[in-house]
Design a protein around this motif. Structure first.
Motif, PDB file in Angstrom:
ATOM      1  N   CYS A  56      -8.956  38.628  49.460  1.00 31.25           N
ATOM      2  CA  CYS A  56     -10.162  38.443  50.272  1.00 31.25           C
ATOM      3  C   CYS A  56      -9.796  37.926  51.661  1.00 31.25           C
ATOM      4  CB  CYS A  56     -11.110  37.485  49.558  1.00 31.25           C
ATOM      5  SG  CYS A  56     -12.536  37.020  50.537  1.00 31.25           S
ATOM      6  N   LEU A  57      -8.922  36.916  51.712  1.00 28.27           N
ATOM      7  CA  LEU A  57      -8.572  36.318  53.011  1.00 28.27           C
ATOM      8  C   LEU A  57      -7.734  37.271  53.862  1.00 28.27           C
ATOM      9  CD1 LEU A  57      -7.823  32.573  52.147  1.00 28.27           C
ATOM     10  CD2 LEU A  57      -9.903  33.592  53.084  1.00 28.27           C
ATOM     11  N   ALA A  58      -6.996  38.173  53.200  1.00 28.02           N
ATOM     12  CA  ALA A  58      -6.202  39.144  53.962  1.00 28.02           C
ATOM     13  C   ALA A  58      -7.090  40.277  54.481  1.00 28.02           C
ATOM     14  CB  ALA A  58      -5.104  39.718  53.075  1.00 28.02           C
ATOM     15  N   GLY A  59      -8.313  40.385  53.928  1.00 29.34           N
ATOM     16  CA  GLY A  59      -9.233  41.443  54.357  1.00 29.34           C
ATOM     17  C   GLY A  59     -10.424  40.861  55.088  1.00 29.34           C
ATOM     18  N   ASP A  60     -11.622  41.218  54.575  1.00 29.09           N
ATOM     19  CA  ASP A  60     -12.871  40.799  55.239  1.00 29.09           C
ATOM     20  C   ASP A  60     -12.978  39.283  55.410  1.00 29.09           C
ATOM     21  OD1 ASP A  60     -13.435  43.412  55.012  1.00 29.09           O
ATOM     22  OD2 ASP A  60     -14.968  43.187  53.447  1.00 29.09           O
ATOM     23  N   GLY A  61     -12.456  38.551  54.404  1.00 29.70           N
ATOM     24  CA  GLY A  61     -12.628  37.097  54.380  1.00 29.70           C
ATOM     25  C   GLY A  61     -12.041  36.394  55.584  1.00 29.70           C
ATOM     26  N   ALA A  62     -11.054  37.012  56.230  1.00 35.52           N
ATOM     27  CA  ALA A  62     -10.403  36.386  57.383  1.00 35.52           C
ATOM     28  C   ALA A  62     -11.412  36.111  58.494  1.00 35.52           C
ATOM     29  CB  ALA A  62      -9.285  37.283  57.890  1.00 35.52           C
ATOM     30  N   SER A  63     -12.496  36.897  58.521  1.00 33.12           N
ATOM     31  CA  SER A  63     -13.459  36.728  59.616  1.00 33.12           C
ATOM     32  C   SER A  63     -14.679  35.902  59.203  1.00 33.12           C
ATOM     33  CB  SER A  63     -13.924  38.105  60.098  1.00 33.12           C
ATOM     34  OG  SER A  63     -14.578  38.750  59.021  1.00 33.12           O
ATOM     35  N   PHE A  64     -14.721  35.415  57.959  1.00 33.28           N
ATOM     36  CA  PHE A  64     -15.912  34.692  57.515  1.00 33.28           C
ATOM     37  C   PHE A  64     -16.074  33.357  58.226  1.00 33.28           C
ATOM     38  CE2 PHE A  64     -16.060  36.786  53.040  1.00 33.28           C
ATOM     39  CZ  PHE A  64     -16.396  37.977  53.635  1.00 33.28           C
ATOM     40  N   TYR A  65     -14.940  32.773  58.595  1.00 28.77           N
ATOM     41  CA  TYR A  65     -15.016  31.473  59.259  1.00 28.77           C
ATOM     42  C   TYR A  65     -13.885  31.385  60.267  1.00 28.77           C
ATOM     43  CZ  TYR A  65     -15.563  26.523  60.086  1.00 28.77           C
ATOM     44  OH  TYR A  65     -15.791  25.312  60.690  1.00 28.77           O
ATOM     45  N   GLU A  66     -14.204  30.937  61.466  1.00 31.76           N
ATOM     46  CA  GLU A  66     -13.143  30.784  62.461  1.00 31.76           C
ATOM     47  C   GLU A  66     -13.053  29.328  62.898  1.00 31.76           C
ATOM     48  OE1 GLU A  66     -12.473  32.434  66.796  1.00 31.76           O
ATOM     49  OE2 GLU A  66     -12.386  34.027  65.316  1.00 31.76           O
ATOM     50  N   ASN A  67     -11.865  28.759  62.763  1.00 35.16           N
ATOM     51  CA  ASN A  67     -11.670  27.387  63.226  1.00 35.16           C
ATOM     52  C   ASN A  67     -11.788  27.325  64.743  1.00 35.16           C
ATOM     53  OD1 ASN A  67     -10.991  25.721  60.857  1.00 35.16           O
ATOM     54  ND2 ASN A  67      -9.462  27.325  60.569  1.00 35.16           N
ATOM     55  N   SER A  68     -12.051  26.123  65.243  1.00 35.79           N
ATOM     56  CA  SER A  68     -12.226  25.974  66.694  1.00 35.79           C
ATOM     57  C   SER A  68     -10.965  26.407  67.447  1.00 35.79           C
ATOM     58  CB  SER A  68     -12.596  24.533  67.031  1.00 35.79           C
ATOM     59  OG  SER A  68     -11.745  23.664  66.321  1.00 35.79           O
ATOM     60  N   ASP A  69      -9.790  26.318  66.792  1.00 29.64           N
ATOM     61  CA  ASP A  69      -8.559  26.757  67.476  1.00 29.64           C
ATOM     62  C   ASP A  69      -8.265  28.240  67.221  1.00 29.64           C
ATOM     63  OD1 ASP A  69      -7.713  26.809  64.884  1.00 29.64           O
ATOM     64  OD2 ASP A  69      -6.180  25.256  65.091  1.00 29.64           O
ATOM     65  N   GLY A  70      -9.211  28.946  66.600  1.00 28.99           N
ATOM     66  CA  GLY A  70      -9.063  30.398  66.426  1.00 28.99           C
ATOM     67  C   GLY A  70      -8.183  30.816  65.253  1.00 28.99           C
ATOM     68  N   THR A  71      -7.675  29.840  64.485  1.00 28.35           N
ATOM     69  CA  THR A  71      -6.802  30.210  63.361  1.00 28.35           C
ATOM     70  C   THR A  71      -7.644  30.618  62.153  1.00 28.35           C
ATOM     71  OG1 THR A  71      -6.697  27.901  62.683  1.00 28.35           O
ATOM     72  CG2 THR A  71      -4.871  28.726  64.037  1.00 28.35           C
ATOM     73  N   PRO A  72      -7.137  31.558  61.347  1.00 28.07           N
ATOM     74  CA  PRO A  72      -7.908  32.019  60.183  1.00 28.07           C
ATOM     75  C   PRO A  72      -7.864  31.003  59.041  1.00 28.07           C
ATOM     76  CG  PRO A  72      -5.799  33.160  60.288  1.00 28.07           C
ATOM     77  CD  PRO A  72      -5.860  32.266  61.490  1.00 28.07           C
ATOM     78  N   PRO A  73      -8.775  31.133  58.075  1.00 25.70           N
ATOM     79  CA  PRO A  73      -8.777  30.235  56.918  1.00 25.70           C
ATOM     80  C   PRO A  73      -7.483  30.351  56.116  1.00 25.70           C
ATOM     81  CG  PRO A  73     -10.734  31.637  56.935  1.00 25.70           C
ATOM     82  CD  PRO A  73      -9.855  32.123  58.023  1.00 25.70           C
ATOM     83  N   ARG A  74      -7.071  29.239  55.520  1.00 20.94           N
ATOM     84  CA  ARG A  74      -5.844  29.241  54.704  1.00 20.94           C
ATOM     85  C   ARG A  74      -6.177  29.017  53.230  1.00 20.94           C
ATOM     86  NH1 ARG A  74      -2.408  25.418  58.651  1.00 20.94           N
ATOM     87  NH2 ARG A  74      -4.331  24.282  58.400  1.00 20.94           N
ATOM     88  N   LEU A  75      -5.241  29.420  52.389  1.00 18.63           N
ATOM     89  CA  LEU A  75      -5.406  29.278  50.945  1.00 18.63           C
ATOM     90  C   LEU A  75      -4.466  28.185  50.431  1.00 18.63           C
ATOM     91  CD1 LEU A  75      -6.278  30.178  48.115  1.00 18.63           C
ATOM     92  CD2 LEU A  75      -4.741  32.133  48.334  1.00 18.63           C
ATOM     93  N   HIS A  76      -4.998  27.282  49.618  1.00 16.91           N
ATOM     94  CA  HIS A  76      -4.203  26.205  49.026  1.00 16.91           C
ATOM     95  C   HIS A  76      -4.340  26.290  47.511  1.00 16.91           C
ATOM     96  CE1 HIS A  76      -4.427  24.174  53.038  1.00 16.91           C
ATOM     97  NE2 HIS A  76      -5.616  24.720  53.042  1.00 16.91           N
ATOM     98  N   ARG A  77      -3.361  25.723  46.821  1.00 14.93           N
ATOM     99  CA  ARG A  77      -3.458  25.625  45.368  1.00 14.93           C
ATOM    100  C   ARG A  77      -3.015  24.235  44.955  1.00 14.93           C
ATOM    101  NH1 ARG A  77      -0.704  28.570  40.493  1.00 14.93           N
ATOM    102  NH2 ARG A  77      -2.351  28.112  39.019  1.00 14.93           N
ATOM    103  N   GLY A  78      -3.807  23.555  44.149  1.00 12.56           N
ATOM    104  CA  GLY A  78      -3.395  22.212  43.751  1.00 12.56           C
ATOM    105  C   GLY A  78      -4.474  21.471  43.004  1.00 12.56           C
TER     106      GLY A  78
END
Ligand code: ADE
Length: 249
Positions: free
Chosen positions: A136-158
């Motif tokens: 999802c994040l590699a596709g459409d999801g990358a544009s769902f939210y944009e940080n103020s510095d323009g970086t895309p959302p990241r995925l964490h596991r923990g």
């Protein structure tokens, strides 16, 4: 093999309901459950309710009454780990109940009767969910939210923490996180239901996986960030990630 998709809030469930084929509403334990087919898979959709007890009741009903084979939770959480930002996604490896304390009889945070402080999620189902979020994040999801510095959302596991408290203050967030980290439990996000569902699923031997989109930083701005995020972003994530997941099962 019916998959239960649990959502914390109606806004997160709306997109899933819109795509549900042959929907059938069943009322049970004062809750609405939706049978149907989603992306070719038999599913039951349900709202967890807010807080650990409500979520435990819903999870128990899904297993006992609807006979689901696995439970997947999609929702939002407050980011407390370093580098866990609004818009990021966390897939749970395991859970802790941050408001459980039977010390000194048991280790702090340990639910008596369970082997340790951490309640594990199912490794296989979580791996599927992790791949679905990545896709999802590699596709459409990358544009769902944009940080103020323009970086895309990241995925964490923990590790995720659940407790019956909406954390809206940086001081409370620190008081919750720092002792956990000092004890070797590096918690990434905080919410109010997942650990209860993990515990019920362990009791019944039902595979459980959870992912949470970060709606706020569990700090003094949380009450402002949370509703905006729920309305605009969370439902789109849930919809896309569940599609990727169900297509991969
Ligand atoms: N879910 C989303 N944000 C949260 C927060 N700050 N505290 C508890 N649960 C949450």
């Amino acid at each position: 093999m019916t998959t239960a998709i649990l959502s914390a809030l109606p806004e997160e469930q709306a997109g899933l309901l819109a795509h549900l084929q042959q929907p059938r509403r069943v009322e049970h334990a004062g809750r609405a459950f939706w049978w149907g087919s989603l992306h070719g898979q038999p599913v039951v959709l349900a709202l967890s309710g807010i807080g650990k007890v409500a979520a435990a009741t819903t999870a128990t009903a899904l297993i006992e009454r609807f006979g689901v084979a696995r439970i997947v939770f999609t929702g939002v959480a407050g980011g407390v780990g370093e580098g866990v930002r609004v818009g990021d996604v966390v897939v749970a490896h395991d859970y802790v109940q941050h408001d459980m304390d039977v010390s000194p009889l048991f280790e702090r945070w340990q639910v008596p009767g369970y082997p340790g402080v951490r309640l594990p999620c199912d490794a296989g189902l979580s791996a599927h969910l992790f791949r679905a979020v990545s896709a999802c994040l590699a596709g459409d999801g990358a544009s769902f939210y944009e940080n103020s510095d323009g970086t895309p959302p990241r995925l964490h596991r923990g590790l995720m923490a659940s407790g019956d408290r909406f954390v809206t203050c940086a001081q409370v967030s620190r008081a919750l996180r720092e002792p956990l980290v000092a004890a070797g439990h590096d918690v990434l996000a905080v919410e109010m239901e997942g650990a209860a569902v993990a515990q019920v699923c362990l009791d019944y031997g039902v595979p459980f996986a959870a992912m949470r989109t970060i709606s706020d930083r569990a700090d003094d701005d949380a009450h402002v960030d949370f509703p905006v995020f729920i309305q605009t972003v969370a439902s789109r994530y849930a919809d896309h990630i569940v599609r990727h997941l169900l297509e991969s099962l």
